[in-house]
Design an enzyme around this catalytic site. Sequence first.
Site, PDB file in Angstrom:
ATOM      1  N   GLY A  47      14.480 -10.770 -18.050  1.00  0.00           N
ATOM      2  CA  GLY A  47      14.658  -9.380 -17.641  1.00  0.00           C
ATOM      3  C   GLY A  47      15.035  -8.580 -18.878  1.00  0.00           C
ATOM      4  O   GLY A  47      15.963  -8.964 -19.608  1.00  0.00           O
ATOM      5  N   ARG A  86      11.002 -13.197 -27.543  1.00  0.00           N
ATOM      6  CA  ARG A  86      10.042 -12.691 -26.559  1.00  0.00           C
ATOM      7  C   ARG A  86       9.549 -11.328 -27.062  1.00  0.00           C
ATOM      8  O   ARG A  86      10.363 -10.484 -27.428  1.00  0.00           O
ATOM      9  CB  ARG A  86      10.682 -12.571 -25.162  1.00  0.00           C
ATOM     10  CG  ARG A  86      11.106 -13.950 -24.619  1.00  0.00           C
ATOM     11  CD  ARG A  86      11.409 -13.897 -23.151  1.00  0.00           C
ATOM     12  NE  ARG A  86      10.207 -13.701 -22.353  1.00  0.00           N
ATOM     13  CZ  ARG A  86      10.237 -13.373 -21.063  1.00  0.00           C
ATOM     14  NH1 ARG A  86      11.374 -13.174 -20.451  1.00  0.00           N
ATOM     15  NH2 ARG A  86       9.108 -13.234 -20.388  1.00  0.00           N
ATOM     16  N   GLN A 193       9.937 -15.010  -9.861  1.00  0.00           N
ATOM     17  CA  GLN A 193      11.194 -14.240  -9.948  1.00  0.00           C
ATOM     18  C   GLN A 193      11.505 -13.541  -8.622  1.00  0.00           C
ATOM     19  O   GLN A 193      12.669 -13.343  -8.276  1.00  0.00           O
ATOM     20  CB  GLN A 193      11.101 -13.181 -11.068  1.00  0.00           C
ATOM     21  CG  GLN A 193      11.115 -13.739 -12.465  1.00  0.00           C
ATOM     22  CD  GLN A 193       9.715 -13.936 -13.014  1.00  0.00           C
ATOM     23  OE1 GLN A 193       8.779 -14.201 -12.268  1.00  0.00           O
ATOM     24  NE2 GLN A 193       9.557 -13.824 -14.308  1.00  0.00           N
ATOM     25  N   ASP A 234       9.621  -3.314 -18.762  1.00  0.00           N
ATOM     26  CA  ASP A 234       9.959  -4.028 -20.006  1.00  0.00           C
ATOM     27  C   ASP A 234       9.840  -3.112 -21.215  1.00  0.00           C
ATOM     28  O   ASP A 234      10.563  -3.284 -22.200  1.00  0.00           O
ATOM     29  CB  ASP A 234       9.070  -5.253 -20.176  1.00  0.00           C
ATOM     30  CG  ASP A 234       9.580  -6.351 -19.274  1.00  0.00           C
ATOM     31  OD1 ASP A 234       9.239  -6.336 -18.081  1.00  0.00           O
ATOM     32  OD2 ASP A 234      10.388  -7.179 -19.749  1.00  0.00           O
ATOM     33  N   ASN A 244       5.246  -4.035 -17.516  1.00  0.00           N
ATOM     34  CA  ASN A 244       6.167  -4.741 -16.617  1.00  0.00           C
ATOM     35  C   ASN A 244       5.494  -6.045 -16.200  1.00  0.00           C
ATOM     36  O   ASN A 244       4.340  -6.330 -16.593  1.00  0.00           O
ATOM     37  CB  ASN A 244       6.528  -3.860 -15.406  1.00  0.00           C
ATOM     38  CG  ASN A 244       7.693  -4.426 -14.612  1.00  0.00           C
ATOM     39  OD1 ASN A 244       8.718  -4.814 -15.176  1.00  0.00           O
ATOM     40  ND2 ASN A 244       7.551  -4.517 -13.303  1.00  0.00           N
TER      41      ASN A 244
HETATM   42  O1  MRU Z   1       9.470 -12.434 -17.664  1.00  0.00           O
HETATM   43  P1  MRU Z   1      10.680 -11.724 -17.162  1.00  0.00           P
HETATM   44  O2  MRU Z   1      11.290 -12.365 -15.957  1.00  0.00           O
HETATM   45  O3  MRU Z   1      11.663 -11.465 -18.260  1.00  0.00           O
HETATM   46  O4  MRU Z   1      10.137 -10.301 -16.689  1.00  0.00           O
HETATM   47  C1  MRU Z   1      11.019  -9.381 -16.136  1.00  0.00           C
HETATM   48  C2  MRU Z   1      10.381  -8.134 -15.676  1.00  0.00           C
HETATM   49  O5  MRU Z   1       9.198  -7.932 -15.809  1.00  0.00           O
HETATM   50  C3  MRU Z   1      11.283  -7.070 -15.114  1.00  0.00           C
HETATM   51  O6  MRU Z   1      10.644  -6.333 -14.130  1.00  0.00           O
HETATM   52  C4  MRU Z   1      11.714  -6.119 -16.237  1.00  0.00           C
HETATM   53  O7  MRU Z   1      12.211  -6.843 -17.328  1.00  0.00           O
HETATM   54  C5  MRU Z   1      12.719  -5.145 -15.794  1.00  0.00           C
HETATM   55  S1  MRU Z   1      14.266  -5.897 -15.482  1.00  0.00           S
HETATM   56  C6  MRU Z   1      15.429  -4.730 -15.128  1.00  0.00           C
END
Ligand code: MRU
Length: 344
Positions: A47, A86, A193, A234, A244
């Site tokens: 996230g 990342r 998720q 993101d 996102n």
């Molecule tokens: O791969 P992830 O689980 O890190 O991806 C998370 C997302 O895409 C969320 O929607 C984004 O980071 C917003 S979190 C407040």
Amino acid sequence: MAVKTIQWKNNHVVMLDQRLLPGKEVYRAYRDYTEVARAIRDMVIRGAPAIGVAAAMGVALGVVWVKGKNFDREIERIFRTLAKTRPTAANLFWALERMRKIYIEKRSLGIETVKRLLKEEALKIFEEDIAANRLLGKFGAQLLRSPSRVLTHCNAGALATAGYGTALGVIRAMKESGKEVEVLVDETRPFLQGARLTAWELKKEKIPVTLLTDNMVGYLMQHSKVDAVVVGCDRVAANGDVANKIGTYGIAVLARRHNVPFYVAGPTSSIDLKCSSGAEVPIEQRNSREVSHIFGRPITPRGVHILNPAFDITDHELISAIITEKGVITPPFQQNIRTHVRHQ
Ligand code: MRU
């Protein structure tokens, strides 16, 4: 705060291991910045805002053990290692920039002072994130009527931030203001998720939640079962394009087709004005095993070709509004994002 995603405790960074949810609640304590970097890469924590907080705490942790004469070389190594974890979340680079600024501006005060100030800055980033989420939650809650059936994707909750959440912050604020809300969450293949984390968070807080698979969204919208979509982000580009979790774009297209408002919630630390459009946002490609296996078990013939882009870009034309801690940005995003970010 019901969910403790990440904490700083006695020169350790403690994280809830999100890979094991909802089955097990295991907290892991890290003493070394390379372990924090690995935890980010391996999705112990994930996230965008949570990744930013983890990286900032990673820097503060890394310098604890550095001796005076190696300081400049070592801190650069720490920044480099954490920046490589990342590529998509803007908050990672934003948080590292903030930490770097402290180091550059305060290094003349001596190593021990810089170490203390870096720790304070990491904790400030943590606190500010929670405050931002609470504020944006309030702004978002005002946009949604009561009762509402709100569809969300992935996890943009307390687990994805320092606490409270962005998209789920809006939901929490709706509930706190007495509005009736029911959440529809898709499972969010391949990392699940939605099924594992969002459903867990909402159940814990007794917010009504219904799980669906990713391919059910069109059906639900066709049958007028969704009043609004609220997702996290993101990275938001200067023109309002939003990176996102993979699958967000498809939901936005469906929302437009069915006249369902599509809202993006995120702190201004997710806005990257250096990216003029979504085309400039690096999209992380993750290991094919996340697609070919579920909980360690293969679900496809060995050797089949697999794609695993972790994010997609939703173009700004499909977005009704972007909600931040400073208020609500409406189209035209190209003009309004810049003024919004500069507005204190
Ligand atoms: O791969 P992830 O689980 O890190 O991806 C998370 C997302 O895409 C969320 O929607 C984004 O980071 C917003 S979190 C407040």
